[in-house]
Design an enzyme around this catalytic site. Structure first.
Site, PDB file in Angstrom:
ATOM      1  N   HIS A   1       0.849  -1.200   0.000  1.00  0.00           N
ATOM      2  CA  HIS A   1       0.000   0.000   0.000  1.00  0.00           C
ATOM      3  C   HIS A   1       0.875   1.237   0.000  1.00  0.00           C
ATOM      4  CE1 HIS A   1      -3.201   2.821   0.956  1.00  0.00           C
ATOM      5  NE2 HIS A   1      -2.439   3.290   1.931  1.00  0.00           N
TER       6      HIS A   1
ATOM      7  N   THR B   1       3.952  -6.079   2.888  1.00  0.00           N
ATOM      8  CA  THR B   1       5.146  -6.448   2.125  1.00  0.00           C
ATOM      9  C   THR B   1       5.804  -5.251   1.452  1.00  0.00           C
ATOM     10  OG1 THR B   1       3.608  -7.076   0.358  1.00  0.00           O
ATOM     11  CG2 THR B   1       4.510  -8.847   1.711  1.00  0.00           C
ATOM     12  N   GLU B   2       5.053  -4.199   1.179  1.00  0.00           N
ATOM     13  CA  GLU B   2       5.625  -2.993   0.586  1.00  0.00           C
ATOM     14  C   GLU B   2       4.888  -1.761   1.091  1.00  0.00           C
ATOM     15  OE1 GLU B   2       5.903  -2.897  -3.672  1.00  0.00           O
ATOM     16  OE2 GLU B   2       6.710  -4.918  -3.803  1.00  0.00           O
ATOM     17  N   ASN B   3       5.645  -0.788   1.586  1.00  0.00           N
ATOM     18  CA  ASN B   3       5.098   0.527   1.926  1.00  0.00           C
ATOM     19  C   ASN B   3       6.262   1.509   1.939  1.00  0.00           C
ATOM     20  OD1 ASN B   3       4.415   2.398   4.744  1.00  0.00           O
ATOM     21  ND2 ASN B   3       3.064   2.500   2.980  1.00  0.00           N
TER      22      ASN B   3
END
Length: 394
Positions: A170, A237-239
């Site tokens: 996100h 997992t991704e920010n």
């Protein structure tokens, strides 16, 4: 392709499963489907508007389910690992909170984004709103069946529940308003949704043109997942955020502010009861970003790709994020303020090292380019002289 991918996954389980305990079948399948088969912006570059993305996503979902079942049947008891999928989604906020149309459009935005993949995995089928809108637009376009593929009864049962955890990427939020698009414009994933995305000009936009810093949207998305999918185990997992400027930016205060805001909102969501188990900032190093290559920098460490040894330089966000990890959050405002001060001091020192770097660069050029060139020329001259002497002797 489903069988081929399953063979590949089983090979990975066989070779690495004794050490790898968390498996992600697909990362950001939304981008693979929409930008690979709808707009053609990413590989394989197919512009199959309103058709290709839905078909690609359909096969990705079925492939994910097959891999999960393979692990569950053959490897789980022996390796004791977990298999999930990592989905990307922005948050959609209604422009007018008193407008039922805007409220429905905002939820439709998230359902076409996150629900497209999450709903089959957690509930067995595509979101009802997605089936209704794509089906209606398809009928208006004179098609005998919906452009959105369907799962058989057996497939729905096979796919439902195939996730031990949900990976979540996100980055940003959009304001959403209702807008009716004519079906006569032709098939399109974007017009199927009947909505428009807007941004607030006051939102910070430190990085990529699509990435605005809107921390409060993160908490709302996490609570949406909790309510919609039965509060699954979540690994973020991704920010993170990229850099807009092309020059080296080691004192990345905008990234510090971004991480501070988003991690705080995630911690609030955990207090709301959302089952977030882990968080990974995006990204440790500058890396190859889709079709942007190395032109967009996301790393906590700057990588100089022009040099042979690819040196890495820590940005201010490295020290700041290190302190967040050590404290597992934000202990108190005074201490957090000191983190910021130390982080800026650290990047200032690194900047001084970079300022002295031209000499190092010059020496590398001499070593890597000049010396080999001179050596090659010497060999060529020696060969020519030898040929001349031999010919004279003959």
């Amino acid at each position: 392709m489903i069988s081929y991918f399953n063979d590949y996954a089983n090979l990975c389980f066989e070779k690495f499963g004794d050490r790898v305990k968390y498996w992600i079948t697909f990362n950001n399948p939304w981008a693979v489907a929409e930008e690979g088969y709808e707009t053609g912006e990413h590989a394989p570059g197919l512009k199959l508007s309103g058709i290709g993305a839905y078909k690609a996503a359909h096969h990705i979902i079925k492939t994910h389910a097959k891999v999960w079942h393979s692990y569950n049947k053959t490897w789980r008891n022996k390796q004791q690992g977990m298999v999930g999928i990592s989905l990307t989604s922005a948050w959609g906020e209604p422009v007018d909170l008193t407008s039922q149309k805007d409220i429905e459009a905002a939820e439709r935005y998230v359902q076409f984004y996150l629900g497209w993949f999450a709903n089959p995995i957690y509930s067995g089928d595509y979101p009802e709103v997605m089936k209704n809108y794509v089906g209606r637009k398809s009928a208006q376009q004179g098609l005998g069946m919906s452009r959105l593929p369907t799962f058989s009864v057996q497939e729905k049962s096979y796919i439902k529940g195939t996730s031990d955890f949900l990976g979540l990427s996100h980055f940003t939020t959009r304001y959403i308003i209702q807008k009716n698009y004519s079906a006569l414009k032709g098939p399109s994933y974007h017009t199927d949704r009947d909505l428009v995305e807007l941004v607030d000009p006051k939102w910070p936009d430190p990085g990529s043109k699509w990435l605005y810093s809107v921390p409060w949207g993160f908490r709302r998305l996490l609570n949406f997942i909790k309510t919609q999918y039965g509060n699954p185990l979540i690994y973020v997992t991704e920010n993170g955020v990229s850099e807009k400027l092309q020059c080296i930016q080691l004192c990345d205060e905008w990234r510090i502010e971004y991480l501070k805001g988003y991690i705080n909102e995630m911690l609030k969501a955990i207090n709301d009861g959302v089952n977030v188990k882990g968080y990974t900032v995006w990204s440790l190093l500058d890396k190859f970003e889709w079709n942007k290559g190395y032109s967009e920098r996301f790393g906590l460490y700057h990588v100089d790709f022009k040099k042979g040894n690819k040196p890495r330089y820590p940005k201010a966000s490295v020290h700041y994020y290190k302190m967040i990890i050590c404290a597992n959050g934000f202990p108190n405002p005074r201490e957090v303020k000191s983190w910021h001060q130390k982080a800026i001091e650290t990047c200032s020192i690194t900047n001084q090292l970079l300022a002295a770097d031209p000499l190092t660069t010059h020496m590398e050029m001499v070593t890597e380019i000049v010396v080999p060139t001179v050596f090659t020329l010497c060999i060529l001259i020696s060969a020519i002289l030898l040929m001349f002497l031999l010919r004279k002797h003959n």
